[in-house]
Scaffold this motif. Structure first.
Motif, short mmCIF file in Angstrom:
data_model
loop_
_atom_site.label_atom_id
_atom_site.label_comp_id
_atom_site.label_asym_id
_atom_site.label_seq_id
_atom_site.Cartn_x
_atom_site.Cartn_y
_atom_site.Cartn_z
N VAL A 56 0.82 -1.20 0.00
CA VAL A 56 0.00 0.00 0.00
C VAL A 56 0.86 1.25 0.00
CG1 VAL A 56 -1.72 1.29 1.33
CG2 VAL A 56 -1.86 -1.18 1.19
N PHE A 57 1.90 1.25 0.81
CA PHE A 57 2.72 2.45 1.02
C PHE A 57 4.11 2.29 0.43
CE2 PHE A 57 -0.05 2.20 4.85
CZ PHE A 57 -0.82 3.33 4.61
N THR A 58 4.68 3.40 0.00
CA THR A 58 6.10 3.43 -0.32
C THR A 58 6.85 3.39 1.01
OG1 THR A 58 6.29 5.83 -0.20
CG2 THR A 58 5.67 4.88 -2.35
N PRO A 59 8.15 3.10 1.02
CA PRO A 59 8.88 3.11 2.29
C PRO A 59 8.77 4.46 3.03
CG PRO A 59 10.17 1.96 0.65
CD PRO A 59 8.98 2.55 -0.07
N ALA A 60 8.84 5.56 2.29
CA ALA A 60 8.73 6.87 2.94
C ALA A 60 7.34 7.09 3.53
CB ALA A 60 9.06 7.98 1.93
N GLN A 61 6.29 6.70 2.80
CA GLN A 61 4.92 6.83 3.32
C GLN A 61 4.73 5.94 4.54
OE1 GLN A 61 2.87 5.64 -0.24
NE2 GLN A 61 2.55 7.75 -0.94
N HIS A 62 5.28 4.74 4.51
CA HIS A 62 5.14 3.82 5.64
C HIS A 62 5.84 4.40 6.88
CE1 HIS A 62 5.71 0.28 8.22
NE2 HIS A 62 4.59 -0.12 7.66
N GLU A 63 7.01 4.98 6.68
CA GLU A 63 7.74 5.58 7.80
C GLU A 63 6.96 6.75 8.39
OE1 GLU A 63 12.28 7.12 8.79
OE2 GLU A 63 11.66 6.91 6.70
N LEU A 64 6.37 7.58 7.54
CA LEU A 64 5.57 8.72 8.02
C LEU A 64 4.30 8.23 8.70
CD1 LEU A 64 5.04 11.73 8.31
CD2 LEU A 64 4.08 11.71 5.99
N MET A 65 3.62 7.26 8.10
CA MET A 65 2.40 6.71 8.71
C MET A 65 2.71 6.14 10.10
SD MET A 65 0.80 3.45 9.26
CE MET A 65 1.67 2.39 8.14
N THR A 66 3.84 5.46 10.23
CA THR A 66 4.24 4.90 11.52
C THR A 66 4.49 6.00 12.54
OG1 THR A 66 5.19 2.96 10.44
CG2 THR A 66 5.97 3.45 12.67
N ALA A 67 5.23 7.02 12.15
CA ALA A 67 5.52 8.13 13.07
C ALA A 67 4.25 8.87 13.48
CB ALA A 67 6.51 9.09 12.41
N LEU A 68 3.36 9.12 12.53
CA LEU A 68 2.13 9.85 12.85
C LEU A 68 1.17 9.02 13.70
CD1 LEU A 68 1.42 11.75 9.51
CD2 LEU A 68 2.52 12.61 11.59
N SER A 69 1.16 7.71 13.49
CA SER A 69 0.28 6.87 14.32
C SER A 69 0.72 6.95 15.78
CB SER A 69 0.25 5.42 13.82
OG SER A 69 1.49 4.78 14.02
N GLU A 70 2.02 7.05 16.01
CA GLU A 70 2.51 7.18 17.39
C GLU A 70 2.16 8.54 17.97
OE1 GLU A 70 4.46 5.76 20.90
OE2 GLU A 70 3.79 4.69 19.12
N ARG A 71 2.01 9.56 17.13
CA ARG A 71 1.62 10.89 17.62
C ARG A 71 0.13 10.90 17.97
NH1 ARG A 71 4.81 12.08 20.19
NH2 ARG A 71 3.79 14.06 20.51
N VAL A 72 -0.68 10.13 17.24
CA VAL A 72 -2.12 10.06 17.56
C VAL A 72 -2.33 9.28 18.86
CG1 VAL A 72 -4.36 9.16 16.79
CG2 VAL A 72 -2.85 10.33 15.16
N MET A 73 -1.59 8.18 19.04
CA MET A 73 -1.70 7.36 20.24
C MET A 73 -0.28 7.14 20.79
SD MET A 73 -3.72 5.90 22.37
CE MET A 73 -5.27 6.06 21.54
N PRO A 74 0.24 8.16 21.51
CA PRO A 74 1.63 8.08 21.96
C PRO A 74 1.83 7.16 23.16
CG PRO A 74 0.64 10.10 22.73
CD PRO A 74 -0.39 9.41 21.88
N THR A 75 3.07 6.78 23.36
CA THR A 75 3.45 6.01 24.53
C THR A 75 3.39 6.94 25.73
OG1 THR A 75 4.88 4.57 23.25
CG2 THR A 75 5.30 4.69 25.62
N THR A 76 2.68 6.53 26.75
CA THR A 76 2.61 7.27 28.02
C THR A 76 2.94 6.26 29.10
OG1 THR A 76 0.22 6.89 28.13
CG2 THR A 76 0.95 8.98 27.16
N ASP A 77 2.04 6.11 30.08
CA ASP A 77 2.23 5.05 31.07
C ASP A 77 1.79 3.69 30.50
OD1 ASP A 77 -0.40 6.00 31.09
OD2 ASP A 77 -0.75 5.33 33.14
N THR A 78 1.21 3.71 29.30
CA THR A 78 0.89 2.49 28.57
C THR A 78 1.57 2.56 27.21
OG1 THR A 78 -1.16 3.49 27.73
CG2 THR A 78 -1.35 2.13 29.73
N PRO A 79 1.79 1.42 26.57
CA PRO A 79 2.44 1.42 25.26
C PRO A 79 1.63 2.20 24.22
CG PRO A 79 2.40 -0.79 26.19
CD PRO A 79 1.54 0.07 27.06
#
Length: 189
Positions: A47-70
């Motif tokens: 579905v994604f190019t490597p750059a899109q996959h890397e950005l999607m991964t980084a942004l998903s962590e910003r939507v649901m970041p690691t806090t006291d839970t993963p």
């Protein structure tokens, strides 16, 4: 333990906006269309190019970041998103996500002089906020779909069900006088 499809169907009731079609289809809520047989393996198409996959991964962590839970990455949300878009989305349904990632990457290059995946967390938050507020063409539509993908991926994962929520496979006895102040997490069963 509850399976992912039942969890998706239950989550559909919690969204106040129309559910992104691939999520509704995976949950069995998209009418009487025949659902494909989905393997447990890798996505059926890239579905994604490597750059899109890397950005999607980084942004998903910003939507649901690691806090006291993963966070999203630990919960396998990027893999969930790619699998859902590869095996449950029609090619036209992937376009808003892919185009949104490309627009956010271009905005990051323009504003921050680095690709979105290499931007700082604060810069990534600013990109998502600009998309959410419609400051990027079709950004609000992208943001809503992307947020739904991240949240459903997270809250239907084992981490989301057992660490973010309090999992009780067989709830205990009923206590009608249980104080609300003693409730720390939302229960999932």
């Amino acid at each position: 333990m509850i399976d992912r499809r039942r969890a998706l169907a239950g989550m559909a009731a919690t969204f106040a906006v129309p559910l992104f079609a691939p999520i509704a289809r995976a949950a069995g809520l998209a009418g009487k269309t025949t659902r494909p047989v989905i393997s447990d393996g890798p996505p059926s198409v890239q579905v994604f190019t490597p750059a899109q996959h890397e950005l999607m991964t980084a942004l998903s962590e910003r939507v649901m970041p690691t806090t006291d839970t993963p966070g999203a990455i630990a919960a396998g949300v990027p893999e969930y998103i790619e699998k859902l878009l590869a095996d449950w989305a029609w090619p036209d349904e992937r376009k808003p996500i892919i185009a949104g990632l490309d627009l956010l990457d271009a905005k990051s290059l323009e504003d921050n002089k680095v690709p979105g995946a290499k931007a700082t967390p604060e810069q990534q938050d600013a990109l998502l906020t600009a998309a959410m507020n419609g400051e990027i063409p079709n950004g609000a539509s992208f943001f809503e779909k992307f947020r739904q993908l991240v949240l459903t991926g997270y809250f239907t994962s084992e981490i989301g069900m057992t660490q973010e929520r309090e999992y009780l496979p067989v709830p205990g006895e009923y206590h009608g006088d249980y104080l609300y102040s003693n409730v720390n997490k939302v229960f999932s069963a």
